[in-house]
Design a protein around this motif. Structure first.
Motif, PDB file in Angstrom:
ATOM      1  N   LEU A  34       0.853  -1.190   0.000  1.00  0.00           N
ATOM      2  CA  LEU A  34       0.000   0.000   0.000  1.00  0.00           C
ATOM      3  C   LEU A  34       0.891   1.243   0.000  1.00  0.00           C
ATOM      4  CD1 LEU A  34      -2.516  -1.429   2.587  1.00  0.00           C
ATOM      5  CD2 LEU A  34      -2.835  -1.255   0.115  1.00  0.00           C
ATOM      6  N   TRP A  37      -0.190   4.758   1.314  1.00  0.00           N
ATOM      7  CA  TRP A  37      -0.458   4.960   2.733  1.00  0.00           C
ATOM      8  C   TRP A  37       0.805   5.534   3.360  1.00  0.00           C
ATOM      9  CZ3 TRP A  37      -3.839   0.905   5.600  1.00  0.00           C
ATOM     10  CH2 TRP A  37      -4.998   0.666   4.857  1.00  0.00           C
ATOM     11  N   HIS A  38       0.726   6.688   3.976  1.00  0.00           N
ATOM     12  CA  HIS A  38       1.880   7.346   4.572  1.00  0.00           C
ATOM     13  C   HIS A  38       2.294   6.631   5.852  1.00  0.00           C
ATOM     14  CE1 HIS A  38       1.662  10.555   1.683  1.00  0.00           C
ATOM     15  NE2 HIS A  38       0.347  10.602   1.897  1.00  0.00           N
ATOM     16  N   THR A  39       3.596   6.540   6.036  1.00  0.00           N
ATOM     17  CA  THR A  39       4.122   5.813   7.189  1.00  0.00           C
ATOM     18  C   THR A  39       5.508   6.344   7.542  1.00  0.00           C
ATOM     19  OG1 THR A  39       4.578   3.614   8.038  1.00  0.00           O
ATOM     20  CG2 THR A  39       5.092   3.978   5.747  1.00  0.00           C
ATOM     21  N   TRP A  45       2.913  -0.543   4.718  1.00  0.00           N
ATOM     22  CA  TRP A  45       1.631  -1.203   4.902  1.00  0.00           C
ATOM     23  C   TRP A  45       1.481  -2.184   3.749  1.00  0.00           C
ATOM     24  CZ3 TRP A  45      -1.808  -0.977   8.827  1.00  0.00           C
ATOM     25  CH2 TRP A  45      -1.734   0.092   9.709  1.00  0.00           C
ATOM     26  N   THR A  62      -4.357  -6.694   6.676  1.00  0.00           N
ATOM     27  CA  THR A  62      -3.628  -5.484   6.331  1.00  0.00           C
ATOM     28  C   THR A  62      -2.634  -5.275   7.460  1.00  0.00           C
ATOM     29  OG1 THR A  62      -5.515  -4.576   5.139  1.00  0.00           O
ATOM     30  CG2 THR A  62      -3.812  -3.020   5.839  1.00  0.00           C
TER      31      THR A  62
END
Length: 99
Positions: A34, A37-39, A45, A62
C-alpha cells in the motif's frame, strides 16, 4: 530487505523483528504494497494472506511492518493438482457458440 523490495507474491515470515505486533510469528503472501499509505521511514503497509503450515491462505490481513525485519521464504510447495478445482482433470474447454 528494504521497503521497495517487498512485492506482490512474496512469501514472508514475520516475527517481532518485523514489528512488535507479531508476538506469534506468522507467514504471509503479499497481495500488494500500500504505497500510497503514509508511514514512517523504513516501514510499509501491505495487504496479505496469512498462510497456514500447508501454505493455504486462511485469513486476509492489512499489516504494518518493517521489511528489514521480515524474512523472505521460498514459495511453499503445493501437492500435485492442488490448484485444480474438484473434477477439473480431463475436462476440455469449447469455444463459445460450438457444441
Amino acid at each position: 530487505m528494504t521497503g521497495p523490495e517487498v512485492r506482490s507474491g512474496d512469501v514472508l515470515h514475520l516475527s517481532r523483528t518485523a514489528s512488535v505486533q507479531f508476538i506469534r510469528p506468522i507467514t504471509v503472501r503479499v497481495i500488494r504494497v500500500l504505497a500510497d499509505w503514509h508511514t514512517y521511514h523504513g516501514w510499509v503497509w501491505i495487504d496479505a494472506y496469512e498462510l497456514n503450515a500447508a501454505g493455504d491462505a486462511v485469513r486476509r490481513r492489512t499489516l504494518f511492518l518493517m521489511p528489514a525485519g521480515a524474512r523472505r521464504l521460498a514459495q511453499p510447495d503445493r501437492p500435485a493438482g492442488a490448484a485444480l478445482p474438484q473434477g477439473g482433470r480431463g475436462r476440455r474447454l469449447r469455444s463459445v457458440g460450438t457444441r
